[in-house]
Design a protein around this motif. Structure first.
Motif, PDB file in Angstrom:
ATOM      1  N   SER A 158      -2.036   0.272 -13.750  1.00 10.30           N
ATOM      2  CA  SER A 158      -3.216   1.117 -13.550  1.00 10.30           C
ATOM      3  C   SER A 158      -2.920   2.600 -13.583  1.00 10.30           C
ATOM      4  CB  SER A 158      -3.882   0.766 -12.216  1.00 10.30           C
ATOM      5  OG  SER A 158      -3.058   1.174 -11.135  1.00 10.30           O
TER       6      SER A 158
ATOM      7  N   LEU B 147       3.915   5.834  -5.582  1.00 13.65           N
ATOM      8  CA  LEU B 147       4.144   5.740  -7.015  1.00 13.65           C
ATOM      9  C   LEU B 147       4.033   7.091  -7.735  1.00 13.65           C
ATOM     10  CD1 LEU B 147       4.883   3.729  -9.212  1.00 13.65           C
ATOM     11  CD2 LEU B 147       2.458   3.234  -9.470  1.00 13.65           C
TER      12      LEU B 147
ATOM     13  N   MET C 172      -0.497  -2.319  -9.846  1.00  8.44           N
ATOM     14  CA  MET C 172      -0.294  -0.889  -9.550  1.00  8.44           C
ATOM     15  C   MET C 172       0.427  -0.199 -10.702  1.00  8.44           C
ATOM     16  SD  MET C 172       2.577  -0.621  -6.493  1.00  8.44           S
ATOM     17  CE  MET C 172       1.850  -1.841  -5.431  1.00  8.44           C
TER      18      MET C 172
ATOM     19  N   ASP D  78       0.833  -1.209   0.000  1.00  6.08           N
ATOM     20  CA  ASP D  78       0.000   0.000   0.000  1.00  6.08           C
ATOM     21  C   ASP D  78       0.863   1.253   0.000  1.00  6.08           C
ATOM     22  OD1 ASP D  78      -2.275  -1.597   0.048  1.00  6.08           O
ATOM     23  OD2 ASP D  78      -2.655  -1.299   2.182  1.00  6.08           O
TER      24      ASP D  78
ATOM     25  N   ARG E 117       0.197  -7.698  -7.190  1.00  8.94           N
ATOM     26  CA  ARG E 117      -0.149  -6.335  -6.750  1.00  8.94           C
ATOM     27  C   ARG E 117       0.742  -5.302  -7.423  1.00  8.94           C
ATOM     28  NH1 ARG E 117      -1.807  -4.920  -1.186  1.00  8.94           N
ATOM     29  NH2 ARG E 117      -1.581  -2.884  -2.154  1.00  8.94           N
ATOM     30  N   ILE E 118       2.033  -5.594  -7.556  1.00  2.00           N
ATOM     31  CA  ILE E 118       2.959  -4.651  -8.190  1.00  2.00           C
ATOM     32  C   ILE E 118       2.613  -4.482  -9.664  1.00  2.00           C
ATOM     33  CG2 ILE E 118       5.366  -4.333  -8.897  1.00  2.00           C
ATOM     34  CD1 ILE E 118       6.127  -5.474  -6.099  1.00  2.00           C
TER      35      ILE E 118
ATOM     36  N   HIS F   8       0.725   3.899 -14.560  1.00  2.00           N
ATOM     37  CA  HIS F   8       2.113   4.251 -14.863  1.00  2.00           C
ATOM     38  C   HIS F   8       2.243   4.502 -16.351  1.00  2.00           C
ATOM     39  CE1 HIS F   8       6.352   4.561 -14.484  1.00  2.00           C
ATOM     40  NE2 HIS F   8       6.518   3.625 -15.390  1.00  2.00           N
TER      41      HIS F   8
ATOM     42  N   ALA G 220       2.298   1.741  -3.446  1.00  2.00           N
ATOM     43  CA  ALA G 220       1.279   2.278  -4.352  1.00  2.00           C
ATOM     44  C   ALA G 220       1.040   3.763  -4.101  1.00  2.00           C
ATOM     45  CB  ALA G 220      -0.024   1.488  -4.200  1.00  2.00           C
ATOM     46  N   ARG G 221       0.994   4.164  -2.835  1.00  3.01           N
ATOM     47  CA  ARG G 221       0.792   5.589  -2.511  1.00  3.01           C
ATOM     48  C   ARG G 221       1.972   6.429  -2.986  1.00  3.01           C
ATOM     49  NH1 ARG G 221      -0.783   3.465   2.394  1.00  3.01           N
ATOM     50  NH2 ARG G 221       1.203   4.062   3.330  1.00  3.01           N
TER      51      ARG G 221
END
Length: 68
Positions: free
Chosen positions: A64, A17, A61, A11, A57-58, A66, A14-15
């Motif tokens: 979605s 990124l 992220m 998490d 998950r990576i 990048h 992701a925040r």
């Protein structure tokens, strides 16, 4: 590391990124910085299932939002 701790690290990644993308607009710089951050998630004590979960998950992220 248990799943709750793994989720916490993912998490946070992701925040962070968008900040990484902003701070490192060149592809090579971004990927180097991202790899450094993602290594913090890598824990040799993770089960195969948790490793696959973290990788999924990576990938999600990155796919979605990048743009590199």
């Amino acid at each position: 590391m248990n799943r709750k701790e793994l989720d916490h690290h993912l998490d946070r990644l992701a925040r962070n990124l968008p900040a990484l993308e902003h701070a490192h607009p060149r592809d090579t710089d971004f990927w180097s910085a991202f790899a450094d951050e993602a290594e913090r998630v890598d824990d040799h004590t993770l089960s195969a299932e948790d490793q696959a979960y973290a990788q999924m998950r990576i990938v999600l992220m990155l796919s979605s939002g990048h743009d590199h």
